[in-house]
Structures are given as C-alpha cells and as structure tokens.
Motif scaffolding. Structure first.
Motif, PDB file in Angstrom:
ATOM      1  N   ALA A   3     -84.149  27.839-126.491  1.00 43.66           N
ATOM      2  CA  ALA A   3     -84.545  27.371-127.817  1.00 43.66           C
ATOM      3  C   ALA A   3     -83.352  27.015-128.683  1.00 43.66           C
ATOM      4  O   ALA A   3     -83.497  26.716-129.861  1.00 43.66           O
ATOM      5  N   GLY A   4     -82.158  27.064-128.106  1.00 44.30           N
ATOM      6  CA  GLY A   4     -80.983  26.583-128.820  1.00 44.30           C
ATOM      7  C   GLY A   4     -80.322  27.606-129.707  1.00 44.30           C
ATOM      8  O   GLY A   4     -79.868  27.287-130.800  1.00 44.30           O
ATOM      9  N   LYS A  41     -65.148  17.430-123.286  1.00 47.13           N
ATOM     10  CA  LYS A  41     -66.541  17.214-123.665  1.00 47.13           C
ATOM     11  C   LYS A  41     -67.085  18.460-124.360  1.00 47.13           C
ATOM     12  O   LYS A  41     -66.793  19.584-123.949  1.00 47.13           O
ATOM     13  N   VAL A  42     -67.863  18.224-125.399  1.00 48.68           N
ATOM     14  CA  VAL A  42     -68.544  19.295-126.110  1.00 48.68           C
ATOM     15  C   VAL A  42     -70.039  19.140-125.842  1.00 48.68           C
ATOM     16  O   VAL A  42     -70.606  18.059-126.064  1.00 48.68           O
ATOM     17  N   TRP A  43     -70.649  20.225-125.348  1.00 52.97           N
ATOM     18  CA  TRP A  43     -72.030  20.174-124.877  1.00 52.97           C
ATOM     19  C   TRP A  43     -72.949  20.983-125.781  1.00 52.97           C
ATOM     20  O   TRP A  43     -72.580  22.057-126.241  1.00 52.97           O
ATOM     21  N   ASP A  44     -74.143  20.466-125.988  1.00 49.34           N
ATOM     22  CA  ASP A  44     -75.197  21.177-126.691  1.00 49.34           C
ATOM     23  C   ASP A  44     -75.940  22.049-125.681  1.00 49.34           C
ATOM     24  O   ASP A  44     -76.498  21.540-124.701  1.00 49.34           O
ATOM     25  N   ALA A  99     -80.008  21.402-125.697  1.00 50.71           N
ATOM     26  CA  ALA A  99     -80.422  20.130-125.108  1.00 50.71           C
ATOM     27  C   ALA A  99     -79.807  19.905-123.733  1.00 50.71           C
ATOM     28  O   ALA A  99     -80.237  19.019-122.997  1.00 50.71           O
ATOM     29  N   LYS A 100     -78.762  20.701-123.411  1.00 46.29           N
ATOM     30  CA  LYS A 100     -78.054  20.549-122.134  1.00 46.29           C
ATOM     31  C   LYS A 100     -77.555  19.113-121.957  1.00 46.29           C
ATOM     32  O   LYS A 100     -77.714  18.499-120.903  1.00 46.29           O
ATOM     33  N   GLN A 101     -76.934  18.610-123.018  1.00 41.68           N
ATOM     34  CA  GLN A 101     -76.379  17.269-122.970  1.00 41.68           C
ATOM     35  C   GLN A 101     -75.078  17.215-123.757  1.00 41.68           C
ATOM     36  O   GLN A 101     -74.795  18.083-124.577  1.00 41.68           O
ATOM     37  N   CYS A 102     -74.279  16.191-123.484  1.00 38.08           N
ATOM     38  CA  CYS A 102     -72.987  16.034-124.139  1.00 38.08           C
ATOM     39  C   CYS A 102     -73.157  15.537-125.573  1.00 38.08           C
ATOM     40  O   CYS A 102     -73.833  14.533-125.816  1.00 38.08           O
ATOM     41  N   GLN A 157     -79.123  29.692-111.149  1.00 43.21           N
ATOM     42  CA  GLN A 157     -78.561  28.578-111.898  1.00 43.21           C
ATOM     43  C   GLN A 157     -79.629  28.006-112.823  1.00 43.21           C
ATOM     44  O   GLN A 157     -80.766  27.768-112.403  1.00 43.21           O
ATOM     45  N   VAL A 158     -79.271  27.783-114.094  1.00 43.71           N
ATOM     46  CA  VAL A 158     -80.254  27.281-115.055  1.00 43.71           C
ATOM     47  C   VAL A 158     -79.916  25.891-115.577  1.00 43.71           C
ATOM     48  O   VAL A 158     -80.748  25.259-116.229  1.00 43.71           O
ATOM     49  N   ALA A 159     -78.709  25.407-115.306  1.00 42.71           N
ATOM     50  CA  ALA A 159     -78.355  24.057-115.762  1.00 42.71           C
ATOM     51  C   ALA A 159     -77.155  23.534-114.991  1.00 42.71           C
ATOM     52  O   ALA A 159     -76.306  24.314-114.536  1.00 42.71           O
ATOM     53  N   ALA A 160     -77.111  22.219-114.825  1.00 43.76           N
ATOM     54  CA  ALA A 160     -75.957  21.517-114.263  1.00 43.76           C
ATOM     55  C   ALA A 160     -75.635  20.361-115.190  1.00 43.76           C
ATOM     56  O   ALA A 160     -76.476  19.476-115.400  1.00 43.76           O
ATOM     57  N   LEU A 161     -74.440  20.382-115.774  1.00 40.16           N
ATOM     58  CA  LEU A 161     -74.039  19.370-116.742  1.00 40.16           C
ATOM     59  C   LEU A 161     -73.087  18.386-116.075  1.00 40.16           C
ATOM     60  O   LEU A 161     -72.008  18.766-115.628  1.00 40.16           O
TER      61      LEU A 161
END
Length: 317
Positions: A254-255, A270-273, A276-279, A226-230
């Motif tokens: 690096a996006g 929700k639309v996530w980046d 940045a791993k943020q909404c 797992q690399v992210a939890a939003l």
C-alpha cells in the motif's frame, strides 16, 4: 544547489553538490554516519570524511591501506568508520578524534565488503570461499564463521534491528542468517548473476538486492519469497539502498515506504517507488559506473559515488 526529488520531470529539478577532486581514483564505497558525516573509500587507498550537514566540507583523510578500498561502513554510534581493502585488511577509524583505532588482518582474498553490526562490537566480511566472517572490533579476533557452501561473497547487509545478516554471492544466491543463533534462515533465489549490494527495509521484513543481471529484486525475508523485480538499468546494478524515510513496511503493497535507490555500470542512479514498483527518476549526472548509493539517517539526502571520482548529494524531501 541541492537537487529535489519530486514527481516533476527530473531535468527540471536536479542540481547537485559536486566535488570533482574528491579522490584521486574511482570511489567504490560510501556510507553516512550520524551528525551529517559522510565516509568515502577509493581505489586511491584513502578513506575520507566529509561534513554534509550543509554543503560538502572535507574533514579528514585517513591513510593506511596499501591497496584500493573496497567498501566503507559506520557503526551505530556514528563515531567509528570501518573500511575493507584489496590488501585483505579491515581498518577501524575514529571520526571524532581522527585516529586509526585498529587493523584486523584477514587472509588473502578473505576480506571483501564489510558491514557493521548495529547492536554490537562486530563487523562482518565476505570471503572468496563463500563464508561470512564475523570479527570483534574491540579484540580484532574472528568470533564466528557463517557457511553458505556457495561462491564468493560479494555483498553483506545487517537489518537495522541486528537480528538478520544477509550475504550475496557471485552465483546470484542470497543467504539470510539469524545473528543470534548463526542459523541460516532462508536462501533467496532469482538472480542469474553476481549480487553486488543488499539493503534491508527499516523494519527488517524486506530485502532489496542489486545484481549484474541488471535487476533489483525485493524479497519478503519472513516468507523467503521474491515480491518484485525492478528492471530498467542497461548494465550491471552495483549498489542499492533503501530509504529509511518511510518508517514501517508492514504494508509495503500500500506504499508505506517512499524510495529505494540503485546505481549501475550504465552511469545512472535510479530512484524507485516501492508501492508502484516503478522508476520515479533517473539521475544521469555521473560520467562513469556508480559503485555506491547511500541515504542519510533521516532519509532526506542521497549520496552517490562513482568511478568518475565524484561524490554527489541529492535532497530527497
């Protein structure tokens, strides 16, 4: 008027196409086909085809399911739509000539969410017993059974390359299979409740999941980690989609990829980046829980459907 995703305030830029009489009941499934066609499936038992190239124009309504439609998918050619229903049947529809092609009869509670193999005449469906059944869409015969030795399979997704098939279960477990060998590649953990939806990154290296635990997780499929939890939804996350617009995810950190979208029982999208791993945006236009989100092939539009019977389309440019 279409909405536009930007980094300005969401309230300043959001307008949508809206069909208030899209279906007679809640809409549980949405999928894009090629040529700007949208497919929706509803608890009213119907599957509908829409032209979303410009506005939203109804093209055809398919009837034949005896109970509510759980999910819809399209094949790689964009010619066929596939639907699964509470009646334990999978139906294949020709969107070009608007005909019913085939019905695949499943056993009771052995047909749930469907996913189309992007590189072969196969469709996968999850079962209550925790297995994944693969059917040949030409013959209608079941050709393979993938065992998870787990709980009810509630979600499925093929990678774009067709080499991986992922399943999500009611106990939170995610299993990823090699489609060539049928071998279990990895078991991904982290969710505490049902996994409702799955979506691969364009290059198949990463997988995002939506769960009743109110979270969206991102996994590195190759490493099984797992690399992210939003977090941000206030209730169950019912649907998730990875935008194809960003191309390769060889450098996710690096996006390299723009967005993923998620829909929830909290009535919000929700639309996530990814970087940045943020909404980035919270879209609160639906009046009931959001069962489906889907990007078109170019990643320029996002379709959302909900229990409020509405279909909305946003521009993502």
């Amino acid at each position: 008027m279409e909405s536009t995703f930007s980094r300005r305030s969401t309230d300043d830029v959001i307008n949508t196409y809206l069909i208030t009489t899209t279906h007679e009941d809640g809409i549980w499934g949405v999928a894009w086909g090629r040529g700007g066609r949208l497919v929706t499936g509803s608890v009213d038992n119907a599957v509908k085809i829409w032209n979303a190239e410009g506005g939203l124009e109804p093209l055809h309504t398919f009837h034949g399911h005896e109970l509510g439609v759980i999910s819809v998918a399209t094949d790689l050619t964009g010619r066929y739509a596939v639907s699964s229903s509470l009646d334990s049947r999978i139906k294949i529809w020709n969107m070009d000539d608007k005909t019913h092609v085939k019905t695949i009869e499943g056993e009771p509670v052995e047909v749930w969410t469907v996913a189309c193999d992007p590189h072969g005449p196969h469709v996968a469906t999850g079962t209550h017993a925790g297995n994944v059944h693969i059917y040949n869409t030409e013959s209608g015969e079941r050709v393979q059974v993938l065992e998870t030795k787990g709980k009810f399979i509630m979600s499925l997704a093929y990678s774009q390359q067709g080499n991986y098939l992922a399943s999500g279960a009611e106990n939170g477990a995610i299993h990823v299979f090699d489609t060539t060998t049928g071998r279990l590649v990895s078991t991904l953990s982290g969710h505490a409740m049902s996994v409702r939806s799955l979506s691969f990154s364009p290059d198949g290296r990463f997988l995002v999941s939506a769960s009743d635990d109110k979270r969206v997780h991102m996994y590195d499929v190759h490493h099984g980690s797992q690399v992210a939890a939003l977090a941000g939804h206030a209730s169950w996350v019912l649907s998730v989609a990875w935008s194809p617009a960003g191309g390769s995810t060889s450098n996710v950190g690096a996006g390299a990829v723009d967005h993923i979208a998620s829909g929830s029982s909290d009535k919000r999208v929700k639309v996530w980046d990814i970087r940045a791993k943020q909404c980035l945006h919270t879209l609160d236009h639906h009046q009931d829980q959001v069962w489906g989100v889907a990007y078109n092939e170019a990643g320029t539009r996002l379709a959302t459907v909900a229990d409020d019977k509405s279909l909305r389309v946003f521009s993502c440019q």
